[in-house]
Design an enzyme around this catalytic site. Structure first.
Site, PDB file in Angstrom:
ATOM      1  CG  ASP A   1     -16.293  -7.399   4.602  1.00 30.55           C
ATOM      2  OD1 ASP A   1     -15.512  -7.479   3.938  1.00 30.55           O
ATOM      3  OD2 ASP A   1     -16.771  -7.975   5.464  1.00 30.55           O
TER       4      ASP A   1
ATOM      5  N   PRO B   1     -19.850  -5.900   9.687  1.00 28.32           N
ATOM      6  CG  PRO B   1     -21.922  -5.743  10.886  1.00 28.32           C
ATOM      7  CD  PRO B   1     -21.034  -6.558  10.236  1.00 28.32           C
TER       8      PRO B   1
ATOM      9  CE  LYS C   1     -11.042  -6.338   8.010  1.00 29.95           C
ATOM     10  NZ  LYS C   1     -10.362  -4.986   7.940  1.00 29.95           N
TER      11      LYS C   1
ATOM     12  NE  ARG D   1      -9.347 -14.946   6.751  1.00 29.98           N
ATOM     13  CZ  ARG D   1      -8.099 -14.399   6.485  1.00 29.98           C
ATOM     14  NH1 ARG D   1      -7.018 -15.188   5.827  1.00 29.98           N
ATOM     15  NH2 ARG D   1      -8.009 -13.139   6.584  1.00 29.98           N
TER      16      ARG D   1
ATOM     17  CG  ASP E   1       1.041 -13.834 -12.122  1.00 29.94           C
ATOM     18  OD1 ASP E   1       1.064 -15.021 -11.830  1.00 29.94           O
ATOM     19  OD2 ASP E   1      -0.233 -13.164 -12.045  1.00 29.94           O
TER      20      ASP E   1
ATOM     21  NE  ARG F   1       4.135 -11.437  -7.156  1.00 29.90           N
ATOM     22  CZ  ARG F   1       2.858 -12.044  -6.727  1.00 29.90           C
ATOM     23  NH1 ARG F   1       2.356 -13.083  -7.817  1.00 29.90           N
ATOM     24  NH2 ARG F   1       2.391 -11.553  -5.789  1.00 29.90           N
TER      25      ARG F   1
ATOM     26  CG  HIS G   1      -3.136 -15.616 -10.747  1.00 38.66           C
ATOM     27  ND1 HIS G   1      -2.054 -14.922 -10.824  1.00 38.66           N
ATOM     28  CD2 HIS G   1      -3.713 -15.548  -9.691  1.00 38.66           C
ATOM     29  CE1 HIS G   1      -1.550 -14.623  -9.700  1.00 38.66           C
ATOM     30  NE2 HIS G   1      -2.793 -14.910  -8.921  1.00 38.66           N
TER      31      HIS G   1
END
Length: 364
Positions: free
Chosen positions: A83, A86, A88, A130, A197, A200, A224
């Site tokens: 990641d 560092p 986290k 995000r 999917d 589900r 998707h």
């Protein structure tokens, strides 16, 4: 990323040192060599014993749910987390390492440096930008593609024989991007696609019929996303084709009811995000389910995002979307020759066109 790697080089060393506590003696004496006495006439370990290494890129909610599920299901001898954050990353690594007494023995490492992924059998990519408020989907895609240009080439460099599993959304487009960036053959680049999917879908059908979801065979294919296709014609419960059974028994059913179940599948992720702000556990189990089939050469059929060019009337446009595929140590071993109704084939082609259009707008 280069700045992060340089700045935190010393911290990364600490991350990797915490993998072992064998050097507890004075002056760093390696006690593992003195704690046990060797037996006479012992042969070296068998070279045929396989060491399985999985790397998870992205230590967010999805990446950690996948990592946790991989650990509890004993799918890897070595688990690597990568990641860009560092602190986290180290915290997540330590949190998992502290559960060692409750888990199968797995070496857990973490670093911001992709060199730590070297020799991975499977690389699972969950990293993604995000979405900013009011940001368009296309702009978000552009940012994710830029991010993937810093992720995929290093993975391909350090693990040239690995299988790439893309989980980041929009998964079909990013799987296509990963295939292009890696230079890998198409069978070694897989998107998690509609595997979740379909889970589900199976849950909702099982709930309607009051049976175990594991006894329901049902697939969602295509994108998707909103243009996914429910394969009603191939649904079976305990080996009994559902729609054929209803027709033979002259039991009426409404197409609207079937469409509502499919709509629930599409909307279910949005509902989870509305309630808890993100999805994590189900995709964790889904990705681990795919990892098991691949690494243990299970040869099971999963609806995953694969290169679909030339299949089911999909033309020459290069596109990845979900089809029932057999998975094993070689990645995608083949695509099931499942029968589609004319309506289902038409909807699948429309789903492919939706993705091709997005890729065209992105210039990829």
């Amino acid at each position: 990323m280069t700045y992060l790697i340089t700045k935190h080089k010393q911290r990364n060393t600490k991350m990797q040192k915490s993998e072992s506590t064998s050097s507890l003696g004075p002056g760093g004496l390696d006690l593992s060599q003195t704690f046990f006495r060797p037996i006479q006439s012992a042969a070296p370990p068998s070279p045929t014993k396989r060491h399985t290494k999985i790397s998870v890129i992205g230590a967010g909610n999805v990446g950690m749910a996948i990592a946790q599920t991989i650990l509890t299901q004993d799918l890897a001898d070595e688990l690597v987390l990568v990641d860009a954050k560092p602190d986290k990353l180290r915290g997540e690594m330590l949190d998992l390492q502290h559960a060692a007494a409750f888990l199968p023995r797995t070496k857990i490492l973490a670093s911001v440096d992709y060199a730590i992924t070297a020799g991975s059998d499977l690389c699972i990519v969950t990293a993604g930008a995000r979405q900013i408020p009011d940001e368009s989907r296309l702009n978000l895609l552009h940012r994710n593609i830029a991010l993937f240009r810093n992720i995929i080439p290093p993975l391909a460099k350090f693990s040239p024989e690995t299988i790439l599993m893309i989980v980041s959304n929009p998964v079909d487009v990013l799987t296509y991007v990963s295939w292009k960036l890696s230079g890998f053959p198409s069978n070694r680049v897989i998107g998690s696609g509609t595997n979740l999917d379909s889970s589900r879908f199976r849950f909702l059908i099982a709930d309607h019929l009051d049976v175990n979801a594991q006894d329901v065979q049902a697939y969602i294919i295509g994108e998707h996303g909103d243009s996914s296709v429910a394969l009603w014609s191939s649904i079976s419960v305990g080996g009994v084709p559902v729609l054929n059974f209803l027709e033979r028994q002259q039991i009426p059913y409404e197409k609207e009811m079937l469409e509502n179940i499919h709509k629930q599948v599409i909307d279910s992720a949005y509902e989870v995000i509305r309630l808890k702000e993100y999805t994590s556990w189900a995709i964790g189990y889904s990705a681990a389910n795919l990892a098991r089939s691949i690494l243990r050469d299970q040869r099971k059929i999963h609806p995953v995002s694969v290169l679909a060019t030339g299949l089911h009337g999909i033309g020459d446009g290069r596109v990845f979307l979900s089809l029932p595929a057999q998975l094993g140590r070689g990645g995608v071993l083949g695509v099931a020759n499942v029968h589609l109704s004319e309506e289902e084939e038409e909807k699948l082609r429309e789903s492919a066109e939706t993705l091709i259009k997005v890729q065209s707008l992105l210039g990829i």
